[in-house]
Design an enzyme around this catalytic site. Structure first.
Site, PDB file in Angstrom:
ATOM      1  N   HIS A 124       0.945  -1.240   0.013  1.00 44.03           N
ATOM      2  CA  HIS A 124       0.125  -0.097  -0.097  1.00 44.03           C
ATOM      3  C   HIS A 124       1.048   1.190   0.034  1.00 44.03           C
ATOM      4  O   HIS A 124       2.023   1.224   0.575  1.00 44.03           O
ATOM      5  CB  HIS A 124      -0.945   0.037   1.315  1.00 44.03           C
ATOM      6  CG  HIS A 124      -1.727   1.055   1.304  1.00 44.03           C
ATOM      7  ND1 HIS A 124      -1.559   2.457   1.787  1.00 44.03           N
ATOM      8  CD2 HIS A 124      -3.322   0.751   1.211  1.00 44.03           C
ATOM      9  CE1 HIS A 124      -2.754   3.120   1.808  1.00 44.03           C
ATOM     10  NE2 HIS A 124      -3.536   2.160   1.613  1.00 44.03           N
ATOM     11  N   ASP A 201       2.732  -4.581   8.334  1.00 47.95           N
ATOM     12  CA  ASP A 201       1.504  -3.891   7.937  1.00 47.95           C
ATOM     13  C   ASP A 201       0.531  -4.997   7.995  1.00 47.95           C
ATOM     14  O   ASP A 201       0.150  -5.717   7.103  1.00 47.95           O
ATOM     15  CB  ASP A 201       1.608  -3.264   6.593  1.00 47.95           C
ATOM     16  CG  ASP A 201       0.136  -2.446   6.163  1.00 47.95           C
ATOM     17  OD1 ASP A 201      -0.640  -2.885   6.893  1.00 47.95           O
ATOM     18  OD2 ASP A 201       0.175  -2.043   5.230  1.00 47.95           O
ATOM     19  N   GLN A 204      -4.759  -5.284   6.822  1.00 51.88           N
ATOM     20  CA  GLN A 204      -5.675  -6.240   6.346  1.00 51.88           C
ATOM     21  C   GLN A 204      -5.851  -7.792   6.738  1.00 51.88           C
ATOM     22  O   GLN A 204      -6.373  -8.668   6.085  1.00 51.88           O
ATOM     23  CB  GLN A 204      -5.408  -6.366   4.474  1.00 51.88           C
ATOM     24  CG  GLN A 204      -5.676  -5.077   3.849  1.00 51.88           C
ATOM     25  CD  GLN A 204      -7.191  -4.542   4.074  1.00 51.88           C
ATOM     26  OE1 GLN A 204      -7.949  -5.204   4.032  1.00 51.88           O
ATOM     27  NE2 GLN A 204      -7.252  -3.323   3.637  1.00 51.88           N
ATOM     28  N   LYS A 227     -10.700  -0.833  10.131  1.00 48.76           N
ATOM     29  CA  LYS A 227     -10.928  -2.053   9.187  1.00 48.76           C
ATOM     30  C   LYS A 227     -11.201  -3.275  10.111  1.00 48.76           C
ATOM     31  O   LYS A 227     -11.241  -4.232   9.457  1.00 48.76           O
ATOM     32  CB  LYS A 227      -9.463  -2.000   8.516  1.00 48.76           C
ATOM     33  CG  LYS A 227      -9.288  -0.989   7.605  1.00 48.76           C
ATOM     34  CD  LYS A 227      -7.891  -1.261   6.972  1.00 48.76           C
ATOM     35  CE  LYS A 227      -7.340  -0.044   6.227  1.00 48.76           C
ATOM     36  NZ  LYS A 227      -7.920   0.055   4.762  1.00 48.76           N
ATOM     37  N   CYS A 365      -4.708   2.266  -3.805  1.00 54.29           N
ATOM     38  CA  CYS A 365      -3.547   2.930  -3.235  1.00 54.29           C
ATOM     39  C   CYS A 365      -2.451   1.890  -3.348  1.00 54.29           C
ATOM     40  O   CYS A 365      -1.456   1.830  -2.509  1.00 54.29           O
ATOM     41  CB  CYS A 365      -3.787   3.048  -1.539  1.00 54.29           C
ATOM     42  SG  CYS A 365      -4.887   4.534  -1.368  1.00 54.29           S
TER      43      CYS A 365
HETATM   44  N1  PMP Z   1      -1.890  -0.759   4.691  1.00 50.14           N
HETATM   45  C1  PMP Z   1      -2.848  -1.657   3.891  1.00 50.14           C
HETATM   46  C2  PMP Z   1      -2.413  -2.985   3.661  1.00 50.14           C
HETATM   47  C3  PMP Z   1      -3.936  -1.029   3.888  1.00 50.14           C
HETATM   48  O1  PMP Z   1      -5.067  -1.825   3.376  1.00 50.14           O
HETATM   49  C4  PMP Z   1      -4.321   0.242   4.325  1.00 50.14           C
HETATM   50  C5  PMP Z   1      -5.812   0.881   4.205  1.00 50.14           C
HETATM   51  N2  PMP Z   1      -6.513   0.582   2.794  1.00 50.14           N
HETATM   52  C6  PMP Z   1      -3.484   1.024   4.962  1.00 50.14           C
HETATM   53  C7  PMP Z   1      -2.050   0.451   5.097  1.00 50.14           C
HETATM   54  C8  PMP Z   1      -3.580   2.364   5.197  1.00 50.14           C
HETATM   55  O2  PMP Z   1      -4.507   2.469   6.450  1.00 50.14           O
HETATM   56  P1  PMP Z   1      -4.966   3.872   7.142  1.00 50.14           P
HETATM   57  O3  PMP Z   1      -5.605   4.571   5.879  1.00 50.14           O
HETATM   58  O4  PMP Z   1      -6.142   3.250   7.931  1.00 50.14           O
HETATM   59  O5  PMP Z   1      -3.974   4.228   7.934  1.00 50.14           O
END
Ligand code: PMP
Length: 407
Positions: A124, A201, A204, A227, A365
């Site tokens: 991401h 990270d 997910q 999430k 993203c």
């Molecule tokens: N890493 C991953 C794998 C994600 O899916 C996301 C959110 N789509 C993020 C980081 C960023 O999370 P946040 O916007 O809640 O900070």
């Protein structure tokens, strides 16, 4: 599907009763954010109605009960991820802030010119850009673990990326764009043979499977409350005590200090050293209720149900003419990404929306992933514990209708 009671679970999520464009809502954008159960919504209202007060400061009653509730979250997170100490749990705004804390507070002091950071091809943007900013500032270098055609990381190539200059590895547990579950334990062990710390990270992963930081022996772990059925504006950074202790604070301000004079300031201990200023108190407190909700259903039961639903949705989608899956890894969780050649994902998303079906379209993203597959984006169906086979059937009917119009 065991004792998992889907009817009861759906009852807990008020939003699932609403309609969108005159149709019952079918919500398949859970990778972006999940809906909230009434247990969490009620806790948010109860906080403001009953408890609202700043934390970690006042001697008065309300401040004490809100501080206690906030600290209950820290302990809930500690047991949920099996951290050794509760002060290894830093309450942040979310995954993005958690990763930025490591890029700043570990990166700046411990990663220098010519040093190397390993990330993966499926990250991401929030696990790419903070490292690029660090590289711009310090002259360090990003190394990227390549991804195979099926959306799995190339582990042999990963092994070969290490050098004496490797200072940190950071990659995702589960890809938000493809659903690939990475062999996290194996990859952490490889890094540790080179004595390199690892940041995972888990944005997910945390809502879909058991994440045990001690079993993984992971050094840092990041995830977001929103999430995992909790409020927006709160997340977690886990770090091993000895690493967090040697890092400088992130921001300066209230709460993160021991003593301030104009001559010198001394910093507070963990975890407060990394929690400057008034936090999102309501979200922090209510994250505990989201974790409690997940624990009541059971992470293993959630995983079993979602895996079965993922298999069903994949089988049903595969029957649709022209669908091409992006990401066909052997181990996947909760995400199906696909394209239909000749049709823009956005157009599919717009028609599905008219039918009350929420999916995500675009690059999610993760633009480098789209670049590798030479596509502008995908349609992403991402599942949560409250989704059903009937909803998958509605999606399939909607897709057939959309493709009939667009072809
Ligand atoms: N890493 C991953 C794998 C994600 O899916 C996301 C959110 N789509 C993020 C980081 C960023 O999370 P946040 O916007 O809640 O900070």
């Amino acid at each position: 599907m065991g004792t998992f009671n889907i009817a009861n679970i759906r009852e807990d999520f008020p939003i699932l009763k609403r309609t969108v464009n005159g149709k019952p809502l079918v919500y398949f954008d859970n990778g972006a954010t999940t809906q909230k159960p009434k247990q969490v919504i009620d806790a948010i209202v109860a906080y403001y109605a009953d408890m609202n007060s700043n934390v970690h400061r006042g001697v008065h009653y309300l401040s004490q009960i809100s501080t206690d509730a906030f600290e209950i979250t820290r302990r809930k997170v500690q047991t949920f991820i099996n951290a050794r100490h509760e002060h290894e749990v830093i309450i942040t705004k979310g995954t993005t802030e958690s990763i930025n804390i490591i890029a700043t507070c570990y990166g700046r002091p411990f990663i220098g010119e010519g040093d190397e950071i390993i990330i993966s091809a499926m990250e991401h943007h929030s696990n790419i850009v903070p490292w690029q900013m660090l590289c711009d500032e310090k002259g360090c270098v990003l190394r990227v673990i390549p991804m195979k055609e099926n959306g799995e990381l190339d582990i042999e190539a990963y092994r070969a990326l290490f050098s004496e200059r490797t200072k940190l590895v950071s990659f995702t547990y589960v890809s938000n764009a493809l659903g690939t579950i990475n062999p996290v334990k194996e990859m952490i062990d490889i890094a540790h043979t080179h004595e390199v710390p690892v940041l995972i990270d888990a944005a997910q992963a945390i809502q879909h499977m058991k994440v045990d930081v001690q079993a993984l022996d992971v050094d840092f772990l990041a995830f977001s409350g929103h999430k995992m059925y909790g409020p927006t504006g709160v997340g977690v950074l886990y770090g091993k005590e000895e690493l967090l202790n040697k890092m400088p604070p992130y921001q300066g301000g209230g709460d993160m200090i021991k003593e301030v004079t104009f001559a010198k300031t001394t910093y507070n201990e963990l975890p407060f050293k990394f929690e400057a200023g008034t936090p999102n108190i309501e979200a922090g407190i209510c994250l505990a209720h989201a974790i409690e909700y997940i624990e009541t259903i059971g992470v293993e039961a959630i995983k079993a149900y979602e895996d079965e639903l993922l298999a069903y949705a994949t089988t049903q989608l595969a029957k649709i003419d022209g669908i091409r899956f992006i990401g066909t890894a052997e181990h996947k969780s909760s995400v199906i990404s696909f394209v239909v050649d000749g049709i823009h994902p956005y157009d599919i998303g717009v028609i599905l929306d008219k039918l009350g079906i929420a999916v995500r379209t675009g690059h999610h993203c993760a633009q480098p992933v789209m670049e590798q597959f030479a596509i502008p984006g995908t349609v992403r169906v991402s599942l949560a514990m409250y989704n059903t086979k009937e909803e998958v059937d509605t999606l399939i009917a909607g897709l057939e209708r959309a493709l009939g119009m667009l072809k």
